[in-house]
Design a protein around this motif. Structure first.
Motif, short mmCIF file in Angstrom:
data_model
loop_
_atom_site.label_atom_id
_atom_site.label_comp_id
_atom_site.label_asym_id
_atom_site.label_seq_id
_atom_site.Cartn_x
_atom_site.Cartn_y
_atom_site.Cartn_z
N LEU A 71 -1.69 11.54 14.76
CA LEU A 71 -1.16 12.87 14.48
C LEU A 71 0.34 12.92 14.69
O LEU A 71 1.10 13.34 13.82
CB LEU A 71 -1.86 13.92 15.34
N PHE A 72 0.80 12.47 15.85
CA PHE A 72 2.22 12.60 16.17
C PHE A 72 3.10 11.63 15.40
O PHE A 72 4.27 11.93 15.14
CB PHE A 72 2.46 12.53 17.67
N SER A 73 2.56 10.50 14.98
CA SER A 73 3.37 9.61 14.14
C SER A 73 3.58 10.25 12.77
O SER A 73 4.67 10.16 12.20
CB SER A 73 2.73 8.23 14.02
N GLY A 74 2.55 10.92 12.26
CA GLY A 74 2.69 11.64 10.98
C GLY A 74 3.67 12.79 11.09
O GLY A 74 4.51 13.00 10.20
N ILE A 75 3.58 13.55 12.18
CA ILE A 75 4.50 14.66 12.39
C ILE A 75 5.94 14.15 12.51
O ILE A 75 6.86 14.69 11.89
CB ILE A 75 4.11 15.46 13.66
N TRP A 119 4.06 19.29 8.02
CA TRP A 119 4.46 18.05 8.66
C TRP A 119 3.35 17.01 8.60
O TRP A 119 3.53 15.89 9.06
CB TRP A 119 4.89 18.31 10.09
N ILE A 120 2.20 17.40 8.08
CA ILE A 120 1.15 16.45 7.74
C ILE A 120 0.59 16.88 6.39
O ILE A 120 0.62 18.06 6.04
CB ILE A 120 0.01 16.37 8.79
N SER A 121 0.11 15.94 5.64
CA SER A 121 -0.43 16.25 4.31
C SER A 121 -1.84 16.84 4.45
O SER A 121 -2.48 16.73 5.50
CB SER A 121 -0.48 14.99 3.45
N ASP A 122 -2.30 17.44 3.36
CA ASP A 122 -3.64 18.02 3.36
C ASP A 122 -4.71 16.97 3.66
O ASP A 122 -5.65 17.23 4.39
CB ASP A 122 -3.95 18.67 2.01
N TRP A 123 -4.54 15.78 3.08
CA TRP A 123 -5.57 14.75 3.28
C TRP A 123 -5.55 14.23 4.71
O TRP A 123 -6.60 13.92 5.27
CB TRP A 123 -5.48 13.64 2.25
N PHE A 176 -5.80 19.78 20.42
CA PHE A 176 -5.60 18.89 19.28
C PHE A 176 -5.80 19.64 17.97
O PHE A 176 -5.00 19.51 17.04
CB PHE A 176 -6.56 17.70 19.38
N GLN A 177 -6.86 20.43 17.89
CA GLN A 177 -7.14 21.16 16.65
C GLN A 177 -6.07 22.21 16.37
O GLN A 177 -5.67 22.40 15.22
CB GLN A 177 -8.54 21.75 16.71
N ARG A 178 -5.58 22.89 17.43
CA ARG A 178 -4.48 23.83 17.23
C ARG A 178 -3.24 23.12 16.70
O ARG A 178 -2.54 23.62 15.82
CB ARG A 178 -4.13 24.53 18.55
N LEU A 179 -2.95 21.94 17.25
CA LEU A 179 -1.80 21.17 16.79
C LEU A 179 -1.96 20.73 15.34
O LEU A 179 -0.98 20.69 14.59
CB LEU A 179 -1.57 19.96 17.69
N LEU A 180 -3.17 20.41 14.94
CA LEU A 180 -3.42 20.06 13.54
C LEU A 180 -3.05 21.22 12.62
O LEU A 180 -2.35 21.02 11.62
CB LEU A 180 -4.90 19.71 13.32
N PHE A 181 -3.52 22.41 12.94
CA PHE A 181 -3.22 23.58 12.10
C PHE A 181 -1.73 23.90 12.12
O PHE A 181 -1.15 24.26 11.10
CB PHE A 181 -4.05 24.79 12.55
N TRP A 182 -1.11 23.76 13.29
CA TRP A 182 0.32 24.01 13.43
C TRP A 182 1.11 23.04 12.56
O TRP A 182 2.03 23.43 11.84
CB TRP A 182 0.70 23.87 14.91
N ALA A 183 0.76 21.75 12.60
CA ALA A 183 1.46 20.74 11.80
C ALA A 183 1.24 20.97 10.31
O ALA A 183 2.17 20.80 9.50
CB ALA A 183 0.99 19.34 12.21
N LEU A 184 0.04 21.37 9.92
CA LEU A 184 -0.24 21.64 8.52
C LEU A 184 0.57 22.85 8.04
O LEU A 184 1.14 22.82 6.95
CB LEU A 184 -1.74 21.89 8.30
N ALA A 185 0.64 23.90 8.85
CA ALA A 185 1.39 25.10 8.48
C ALA A 185 2.87 24.79 8.27
O ALA A 185 3.53 25.41 7.43
CB ALA A 185 1.22 26.18 9.55
#
Length: 192
Positions: A44-48, A106-110, A94-103
């Motif tokens: 996650l954080f390498s993608g961000i 900073w991470i792709s949909d896939w 972790f799940q909150r961070l996923l949504f935050w990064a998507l918003a």
């Protein structure tokens, strides 16, 4: 009782639980910890970091300033501890961070879908493994659980966690007008 779930292959469910039990045995810990594995945090954080162009210290400072749960110190140590494995991240964080990064795109949909699905599977596998190991501790004789029984338990836990997440989302939509607007913009039916 035969359970099924459209997203889960029983063999894959068994392998996920077995892998979590083996990982736990390798830690030497007495109690089973239900937390995000370091490899998923790193992914996650390498993608961000790649998409945002921020260093880990700047990223941590931003997370702290925004008040993201789990990041309370602005000294850059929390993210470092998560990435090194010295601290284990809770699944909800972790799940909150996923949504935050998507918003923030900073991470792709896939990547988002991949990590979210893996998070749901790994969390359910950990909860199932912990339940099995705790049951084994209390019994005098070692029960022989079949692959099918372990897969059934995994699917029960997975389905329960899905219902819990849905209930939490519905509660959030009832009280959070911003969340309702986001749901409407995504074309989801939301009642006021």
């Amino acid at each position: 009782m035969q359970l099924s779930h459209p997203d889960i292959d029983p063999t894959e469910a068994f392998e996920c639980v077995f892998r979590e039990i083996k990982h736990h045995e390798g830690t030497g810990r007495k109690n089973f910890v239900v937390r995000v594995p370091v490899d998923m945090v790193e992914y996650l954080f390498s993608g961000i970091a790649r998409k945002s162009g921020l260093s880990n210290v700047k990223l941590e400072t931003l997370l702290t300033e925004l008040g993201v749960y789990g990041f309370t110190e602005a000294d850059g140590r929390i993210l470092r501890r998560y990435l090194s494995g010295h601290s284990r991240m809770a699944w909800e964080t972790f799940q909150r961070l996923l949504f935050w990064a998507l918003a923030r795109q900073w991470i792709s949909d896939w990547v988002f879908r991949d990590l979210l699905m893996r998070a749901h599977l790994r969390e359910a596998a950990q909860l199932t493994a912990r339940k099995i190991l705790n049951r084994l501790k209390r019994q005098v004789s070692v029960p022989s659980l079949t692959q099918e029984q372990i897969a059934e338990r995994f699917i029960e836990v997975y389905s329960l966690r899905e219902r819990e997440r849905e209930q939490a989302l519905l509660s959030r939509l009832r009280v959070d007008s911003e969340a309702r607007e986001i749901a409407r913009s995504l074309g989801l039916e939301v009642s006021d």
